[in-house]
Design a protein around this motif. Structure first.
Motif, mmCIF file in Angstrom:
data_model
loop_
_atom_site.group_PDB
_atom_site.id
_atom_site.type_symbol
_atom_site.label_atom_id
_atom_site.label_comp_id
_atom_site.label_asym_id
_atom_site.label_seq_id
_atom_site.Cartn_x
_atom_site.Cartn_y
_atom_site.Cartn_z
ATOM 1 N N ALA A 190 0.817 -1.211 0.000
ATOM 2 C CA ALA A 190 0.000 0.000 0.000
ATOM 3 C C ALA A 190 0.853 1.266 0.000
ATOM 4 C CB ALA A 190 -0.935 -0.005 1.213
ATOM 5 N N ALA A 191 2.066 1.181 0.547
ATOM 6 C CA ALA A 191 2.915 2.357 0.652
ATOM 7 C C ALA A 191 3.519 2.770 -0.684
ATOM 8 C CB ALA A 191 4.030 2.108 1.674
ATOM 9 N N ASN A 192 3.865 1.791 -1.519
ATOM 10 C CA ASN A 192 4.518 2.132 -2.796
ATOM 11 C C ASN A 192 3.615 1.959 -4.013
ATOM 12 O OD1 ASN A 192 4.605 -0.668 -3.487
ATOM 13 N ND2 ASN A 192 6.539 -0.917 -2.379
ATOM 14 N N LEU A 193 2.402 1.477 -3.799
ATOM 15 C CA LEU A 193 1.509 1.220 -4.923
ATOM 16 C C LEU A 193 1.199 2.489 -5.705
ATOM 17 C CD1 LEU A 193 -0.403 -0.513 -6.606
ATOM 18 C CD2 LEU A 193 -2.124 -0.260 -4.798
ATOM 19 N N GLY A 194 0.944 3.577 -5.020
ATOM 20 C CA GLY A 194 0.612 4.813 -5.710
ATOM 21 C C GLY A 194 1.709 5.263 -6.652
ATOM 22 N N ALA A 195 2.963 5.131 -6.204
ATOM 23 C CA ALA A 195 4.092 5.510 -7.056
ATOM 24 C C ALA A 195 4.166 4.623 -8.285
ATOM 25 C CB ALA A 195 5.392 5.430 -6.262
ATOM 26 N N CYS A 196 3.864 3.349 -8.114
ATOM 27 C CA CYS A 196 3.883 2.420 -9.254
ATOM 28 C C CYS A 196 2.815 2.793 -10.270
ATOM 29 C CB CYS A 196 3.666 0.999 -8.763
ATOM 30 S SG CYS A 196 5.000 0.333 -7.732
ATOM 31 N N LEU A 197 1.633 3.118 -9.802
ATOM 32 C CA LEU A 197 0.545 3.469 -10.705
ATOM 33 C C LEU A 197 0.800 4.813 -11.387
ATOM 34 C CD1 LEU A 197 -2.477 2.330 -8.519
ATOM 35 C CD2 LEU A 197 -1.419 1.114 -10.421
ATOM 36 N N ASP A 198 1.333 5.767 -10.629
ATOM 37 C CA ASP A 198 1.654 7.064 -11.220
ATOM 38 C C ASP A 198 2.730 6.933 -12.290
ATOM 39 O OD1 ASP A 198 -0.183 8.271 -9.570
ATOM 40 O OD2 ASP A 198 1.300 8.963 -8.105
ATOM 41 N N ALA A 199 3.592 5.931 -12.143
ATOM 42 C CA ALA A 199 4.663 5.728 -13.106
ATOM 43 C C ALA A 199 4.152 5.138 -14.414
ATOM 44 C CB ALA A 199 5.746 4.820 -12.518
ATOM 45 N N GLY A 200 2.938 4.570 -14.404
ATOM 46 C CA GLY A 200 2.369 4.049 -15.633
ATOM 47 C C GLY A 200 2.069 2.573 -15.646
ATOM 48 N N ALA A 201 2.211 1.898 -14.510
ATOM 49 C CA ALA A 201 1.908 0.466 -14.470
ATOM 50 C C ALA A 201 0.417 0.236 -14.672
ATOM 51 C CB ALA A 201 2.350 -0.138 -13.143
ATOM 52 N N SER A 202 0.067 -0.680 -15.563
ATOM 53 C CA SER A 202 -1.346 -1.018 -15.780
ATOM 54 C C SER A 202 -1.673 -2.415 -15.264
ATOM 55 C CB SER A 202 -1.678 -0.938 -17.273
ATOM 56 O OG SER A 202 -0.878 -1.834 -18.021
ATOM 57 N N TYR A 203 -0.667 -3.096 -14.729
ATOM 58 C CA TYR A 203 -0.835 -4.438 -14.151
ATOM 59 C C TYR A 203 0.020 -4.476 -12.889
ATOM 60 C CZ TYR A 203 -0.480 -9.585 -13.776
ATOM 61 O OH TYR A 203 -0.508 -10.892 -13.341
ATOM 62 N N VAL A 204 -0.573 -4.867 -11.779
ATOM 63 C CA VAL A 204 0.122 -4.851 -10.494
ATOM 64 C C VAL A 204 0.012 -6.229 -9.852
ATOM 65 C CG1 VAL A 204 0.146 -3.880 -8.172
ATOM 66 C CG2 VAL A 204 -0.291 -2.393 -10.135
ATOM 67 N N VAL A 205 1.153 -6.777 -9.466
ATOM 68 C CA VAL A 205 1.179 -8.037 -8.725
ATOM 69 C C VAL A 205 1.537 -7.724 -7.278
ATOM 70 C CG1 VAL A 205 2.222 -10.318 -8.498
ATOM 71 C CG2 VAL A 205 1.918 -9.296 -10.772
ATOM 72 N N SER A 206 0.694 -8.171 -6.362
ATOM 73 C CA SER A 206 0.966 -7.988 -4.941
ATOM 74 C C SER A 206 0.805 -9.317 -4.232
ATOM 75 C CB SER A 206 0.006 -6.949 -4.342
ATOM 76 O OG SER A 206 0.317 -6.684 -2.987
ATOM 77 N N GLY A 207 1.666 -9.563 -3.245
ATOM 78 C CA GLY A 207 1.635 -10.832 -2.532
ATOM 79 C C GLY A 207 1.133 -10.681 -1.113
ATOM 80 N N ARG A 208 2.059 -10.802 -0.152
ATOM 81 C CA ARG A 208 1.630 -10.789 1.251
ATOM 82 C C ARG A 208 0.964 -9.488 1.656
ATOM 83 N NH1 ARG A 208 6.686 -12.040 4.421
ATOM 84 N NH2 ARG A 208 7.679 -11.195 2.564
ATOM 85 N N ALA A 209 1.334 -8.380 1.024
ATOM 86 C CA ALA A 209 0.678 -7.113 1.357
ATOM 87 C C ALA A 209 -0.800 -7.139 0.984
ATOM 88 C CB ALA A 209 1.375 -5.965 0.639
ATOM 89 N N LEU A 210 -1.146 -7.870 -0.069
ATOM 90 C CA LEU A 210 -2.545 -7.974 -0.485
ATOM 91 C C LEU A 210 -3.319 -8.906 0.428
ATOM 92 C CD1 LEU A 210 -4.810 -7.360 -2.538
ATOM 93 C CD2 LEU A 210 -3.947 -9.274 -3.911
ATOM 94 N N PHE A 211 -2.662 -10.002 0.842
ATOM 95 C CA PHE A 211 -3.332 -10.981 1.700
ATOM 96 C C PHE A 211 -3.032 -10.628 3.155
ATOM 97 C CE2 PHE A 211 -1.962 -13.490 -2.129
ATOM 98 C CZ PHE A 211 -3.175 -13.379 -2.786
ATOM 99 N N SER A 212 -3.731 -9.665 3.647
ATOM 100 C CA SER A 212 -3.383 -9.092 4.942
ATOM 101 C C SER A 212 -3.500 -10.055 6.103
ATOM 102 C CB SER A 212 -4.256 -7.863 5.217
ATOM 103 O OG SER A 212 -5.634 -8.191 5.137
ATOM 104 N N SER A 213 -4.276 -11.136 5.942
ATOM 105 C CA SER A 213 -4.440 -12.066 7.053
ATOM 106 C C SER A 213 -4.017 -13.477 6.691
ATOM 107 C CB SER A 213 -5.901 -12.088 7.509
ATOM 108 O OG SER A 213 -6.731 -12.563 6.467
#
Length: 237
Positions: A190-213
């Motif tokens: 969540a902390a760096n996602l905004g920077a990735c999207l602002d940079a132009g990423a149209s596909y995002v892979v997230s692991g443990r940060a997405l599965f919070s529990s």
């Protein structure tokens, strides 16, 4: 296990960027939890990202039997990320599973012609062919491949290494031009996602940060870890 709780901050940030696709990396959860996690991702309308790793001719990461089961049951979309020093055997095995996308590392291809040949083999199976680029590889080396691939996955961490993601690498996702989609993978939270999207990423892979529990796998207990395969040396080293 109960269904995983997806990180609401990540979901909210993705929702603020129409057209961006989110994938959950099921390698980020314990092996026993991967089938349920994949099913939950599919029901949520997210992509399922599966790291299939081969090291010393032994399979690691997400087992191909799970990939096969998900494909046969129509659970997806499925993006299989191949992480191996040699691709030939794994590419054939994965293409036989009829997945939606196969992502393979540039650093494991001996030449630009090999990249084109691998991409064509993947497409002939009905899957899209994406190319992953490690942080240590210059983007200029990848540019001649842009016409032969369907997308570029920018790794924010060296596959097989530990440490925090380098979100400045996400700028590469905005340097492929309008005709080639690009994504980011490796320590996205969540902390760096905004920077990735602002940079132009149209596909995002997230692991443990997405599965919070969800529980992490026993061999990936270091924050920022991308996978347990040995790092692949950048081209020219």
């Amino acid at each position: 296990m109960t269904e995983p709780q997806l990180n609401p901050a990540i979901l909210a940030e993705i929702a603020r960027h129409p057209g961006v696709t989110l994938a959950g990396s099921i390698y980020a959860v314990a092996e026993a939890d991967r089938p349920v996690t994949a099913e939950h991702l599919g029901r949520a309308g997210l992509w399922i990202h599966a790291d299939v790793i081969m090291n010393d001719l032994a399979h690691r990461g997400v087992d191909l039997s799970l990939v096969r089961s998900l494909s046969e049951r129509g659970i997806g979309p499925l993006d299989v990320h191949v992480i191996a020093p040699e691709l030939d055997v794994l590419i054939d095995e994965i293409c036989a599973q009829k997945v939606d996308r196969v992502t393979f590392p540039f650093e494991s291809c001996p030449s630009l012609d090999a990249v084109a040949d691998t991409a064509e083999r993947i497409r002939s199976s009905g899957a899209a062919a994406w190319l992953a680029v490690a942080p240590g590889t210059e983007l200029a080396e990848i540019r001649p491949c842009f016409e032969t691939i369907d997308g570029l996955l920018v790794m924010l961490i060296e596959p097989g290494s530990t440490g925090a993601a380098d979100p400045t690498l996400a700028a590469r996702a905005g340097q492929t031009g309008p005709d080639l989609p690009a994504g980011v993978d490796g320590g996205v939270d969540a902390a760096n996602l905004g920077a990735c999207l602002d940079a132009g990423a149209s596909y995002v892979v997230s692991g443990r940060a997405l599965f919070s529990s969800s529980s992490p796998p026993p061999d990936a207990d270091t924050p920022g870890r991308a996978c347990s395969a040995p790092p692949v040396a950048p081209k020219g080293t």
